[in-house]
Design an enzyme around this catalytic site. Sequence first.
Site, PDB file in Angstrom:
ATOM      1  N   ASN A  13      -0.678  -2.331  -0.630  1.00 29.81           N
ATOM      2  CA  ASN A  13      -1.540  -1.552  -1.520  1.00 29.81           C
ATOM      3  C   ASN A  13      -0.969  -1.734  -2.916  1.00 29.81           C
ATOM      4  O   ASN A  13       0.066  -1.158  -3.252  1.00 29.81           O
ATOM      5  CB  ASN A  13      -1.511  -0.065  -1.102  1.00 29.81           C
ATOM      6  CG  ASN A  13      -2.260   0.817  -2.095  1.00 29.81           C
ATOM      7  OD1 ASN A  13      -2.933   0.316  -2.998  1.00 29.81           O
ATOM      8  ND2 ASN A  13      -2.127   2.133  -1.940  1.00 29.81           N
ATOM      9  N   TRP A  14      -1.654  -2.551  -3.682  1.00 27.39           N
ATOM     10  CA  TRP A  14      -1.129  -2.877  -5.014  1.00 27.39           C
ATOM     11  C   TRP A  14      -1.316  -1.740  -6.016  1.00 27.39           C
ATOM     12  O   TRP A  14      -0.790  -1.802  -7.118  1.00 27.39           O
ATOM     13  CB  TRP A  14      -1.809  -4.150  -5.549  1.00 27.39           C
ATOM     14  CG  TRP A  14      -1.333  -5.418  -4.920  1.00 27.39           C
ATOM     15  CD1 TRP A  14      -0.497  -5.548  -3.830  1.00 27.39           C
ATOM     16  CD2 TRP A  14      -1.650  -6.759  -5.331  1.00 27.39           C
ATOM     17  NE1 TRP A  14      -0.283  -6.874  -3.553  1.00 27.39           N
ATOM     18  CE2 TRP A  14      -0.977  -7.632  -4.461  1.00 27.39           C
ATOM     19  CE3 TRP A  14      -2.439  -7.304  -6.350  1.00 27.39           C
ATOM     20  CZ2 TRP A  14      -1.066  -9.028  -4.586  1.00 27.39           C
ATOM     21  CZ3 TRP A  14      -2.539  -8.687  -6.469  1.00 27.39           C
ATOM     22  CH2 TRP A  14      -1.853  -9.535  -5.598  1.00 27.39           C
ATOM     23  N   LYS A  15      -2.107  -0.736  -5.628  1.00 28.57           N
ATOM     24  CA  LYS A  15      -2.395   0.394  -6.531  1.00 28.57           C
ATOM     25  C   LYS A  15      -2.928  -0.152  -7.866  1.00 28.57           C
ATOM     26  O   LYS A  15      -3.642  -1.143  -7.858  1.00 28.57           O
ATOM     27  CB  LYS A  15      -1.155   1.272  -6.677  1.00 28.57           C
ATOM     28  CG  LYS A  15      -0.612   1.686  -5.298  1.00 28.57           C
ATOM     29  CD  LYS A  15       0.394   2.771  -5.326  1.00 28.57           C
ATOM     30  CE  LYS A  15       0.809   3.097  -3.884  1.00 28.57           C
ATOM     31  NZ  LYS A  15       1.757   4.203  -3.803  1.00 28.57           N
ATOM     32  N   HIS A  98      -6.386   7.651   0.297  1.00 23.40           N
ATOM     33  CA  HIS A  98      -4.974   7.584  -0.088  1.00 23.40           C
ATOM     34  C   HIS A  98      -4.579   8.891  -0.774  1.00 23.40           C
ATOM     35  O   HIS A  98      -5.375   9.491  -1.481  1.00 23.40           O
ATOM     36  CB  HIS A  98      -4.742   6.395  -1.025  1.00 23.40           C
ATOM     37  CG  HIS A  98      -3.289   6.126  -1.239  1.00 23.40           C
ATOM     38  ND1 HIS A  98      -2.544   6.828  -2.156  1.00 23.40           N
ATOM     39  CD2 HIS A  98      -2.436   5.275  -0.625  1.00 23.40           C
ATOM     40  CE1 HIS A  98      -1.291   6.402  -2.092  1.00 23.40           C
ATOM     41  NE2 HIS A  98      -1.198   5.454  -1.177  1.00 23.40           N
ATOM     42  N   GLU A 100      -2.923   9.483  -3.312  1.00 21.33           N
ATOM     43  CA  GLU A 100      -3.090   9.495  -4.776  1.00 21.33           C
ATOM     44  C   GLU A 100      -4.539   9.806  -5.144  1.00 21.33           C
ATOM     45  O   GLU A 100      -4.802  10.443  -6.154  1.00 21.33           O
ATOM     46  CB  GLU A 100      -2.620   8.156  -5.371  1.00 21.33           C
ATOM     47  CG  GLU A 100      -1.100   8.069  -5.356  1.00 21.33           C
ATOM     48  CD  GLU A 100      -0.535   6.686  -5.169  1.00 21.33           C
ATOM     49  OE1 GLU A 100      -1.245   5.690  -5.363  1.00 21.33           O
ATOM     50  OE2 GLU A 100       0.664   6.596  -4.795  1.00 21.33           O
ATOM     51  N   GLU A 170       1.036   8.418   5.893  1.00 19.95           N
ATOM     52  CA  GLU A 170       1.836   8.316   4.675  1.00 19.95           C
ATOM     53  C   GLU A 170       2.286   9.710   4.229  1.00 19.95           C
ATOM     54  O   GLU A 170       1.524  10.425   3.572  1.00 19.95           O
ATOM     55  CB  GLU A 170       1.015   7.674   3.552  1.00 19.95           C
ATOM     56  CG  GLU A 170       0.573   6.261   3.845  1.00 19.95           C
ATOM     57  CD  GLU A 170       0.396   5.446   2.568  1.00 19.95           C
ATOM     58  OE1 GLU A 170       0.991   4.371   2.503  1.00 19.95           O
ATOM     59  OE2 GLU A 170      -0.306   5.892   1.646  1.00 19.95           O
ATOM     60  N   GLY A 176       6.545   6.172  -3.050  1.00 18.01           N
ATOM     61  CA  GLY A 176       7.062   5.799  -4.371  1.00 18.01           C
ATOM     62  C   GLY A 176       8.335   6.541  -4.755  1.00 18.01           C
ATOM     63  O   GLY A 176       8.749   6.508  -5.908  1.00 18.01           O
ATOM     64  N   SER A 216       7.558   4.161   0.922  1.00 17.76           N
ATOM     65  CA  SER A 216       8.855   3.518   0.656  1.00 17.76           C
ATOM     66  C   SER A 216       9.304   2.597   1.785  1.00 17.76           C
ATOM     67  O   SER A 216      10.502   2.457   2.053  1.00 17.76           O
ATOM     68  CB  SER A 216       9.942   4.567   0.358  1.00 17.76           C
ATOM     69  OG  SER A 216       9.586   5.317  -0.785  1.00 17.76           O
ATOM     70  N   GLY A 237       3.442  -0.118  -0.655  1.00 21.41           N
ATOM     71  CA  GLY A 237       3.141  -0.025  -2.083  1.00 21.41           C
ATOM     72  C   GLY A 237       4.041  -0.960  -2.874  1.00 21.41           C
ATOM     73  O   GLY A 237       3.804  -2.168  -2.943  1.00 21.41           O
ATOM     74  N   GLY A 238       5.080  -0.397  -3.460  1.00 22.10           N
ATOM     75  CA  GLY A 238       5.974  -1.147  -4.358  1.00 22.10           C
ATOM     76  C   GLY A 238       6.410  -2.511  -3.840  1.00 22.10           C
ATOM     77  O   GLY A 238       6.346  -3.504  -4.573  1.00 22.10           O
TER      78      GLY A 238
HETATM   79  P1  13P Z   1       5.392   2.867  -1.711  1.00 25.35           P
HETATM   80  O1  13P Z   1       5.630   1.807  -0.681  1.00 25.35           O
HETATM   81  O2  13P Z   1       5.522   2.386  -3.118  1.00 25.35           O
HETATM   82  O3  13P Z   1       6.198   4.107  -1.432  1.00 25.35           O
HETATM   83  O4  13P Z   1       3.855   3.300  -1.573  1.00 25.35           O
HETATM   84  C1  13P Z   1       3.373   3.589  -0.323  1.00 25.35           C
HETATM   85  C2  13P Z   1       1.906   3.747  -0.419  1.00 25.35           C
HETATM   86  O5  13P Z   1       1.408   4.689  -0.998  1.00 25.35           O
HETATM   87  C3  13P Z   1       1.071   2.699   0.178  1.00 25.35           C
HETATM   88  O6  13P Z   1      -0.254   3.094   0.208  1.00 25.35           O
END
Ligand code: 13P
Length: 255
Positions: A13-15, A98, A100, A170, A176, A216, A237-238
């Site tokens: 997930n590149w956000k 998600h 967010e 999640e 994050g 994470s 994510g990251g």
């Molecule tokens: P991180 O891997 O950056 O913690 O993000 C997880 C996430 O929200 C994937 O959708």
Amino acid sequence: MNKQLRNAVIAGNWKMNKTPEETTALINEMKPLVKDADCGVVLCVPFVDLDAALKAAAGSNIKIGAQNCHFEPSGAFTGEVSAPMLKAMGVEYVIIGHSERRTYFGETDVTVNKRTLAALENGLKVIVCVGEYLEQREQGITEELVAMQTKIALNGVSAEQLKNIIIAYEPVWAIGTGKTATAEQAGEVCGVIRKTVGKLYGEDAAKALTVQYGGSMNAKNAEELLAQEDVDGGLIGGASLKAQDFSVIVKAASK
Ligand code: 13P
């Protein structure tokens, strides 16, 4: 993971990261690193990067997804993108719900359900996200909460449509933050999701459901998390913004 029973899927997930040009470069870097994957590989990119991502990933084992879609097919919804629009582009997956989106953009369990239904009706595969806030974990309501989020998200989803659903657990406090759930915590809640789906759709459907962990997850901890019977992959994510790290996670899921 239990690959005898279900597919393992690693999704990035590149956000809100990367321009179209950067998208092409990163996917070109990733392609050779993940080409021998023995698991599904998906990259969910910003809307403006979908075209570049689809072109860069064409002919490879990388599938492309979006990060949201609206529940109506068209209309006066400024700033939104519909499921038929994504489908028409050749997009295969979409993330819905998600944390967010729930936290910053007013997404609720009910809109998550509506968006999920619209995506499924338009032939998209959906990664539905559920998970608790830290206060909720501390209150001891994680299991009830995640079961409820799962039930509401799946309201009206047929047994046939369920085959196109992945559920991602999640925990919001792990996203994050560098604070990963322990493998046991991840396995436990992914198991709760599977049980919840079992009550709704029966044992066989629950056994076949792919349940991911996200929060994470990285090149170092992926193997331990994926060793849990009920963790069938990850939503990353990251670490999905770095070709090398992402490919290590894909390799961990390919074992
Ligand atoms: P991180 O891997 O950056 O913690 O993000 C997880 C996430 O929200 C994937 O959708």
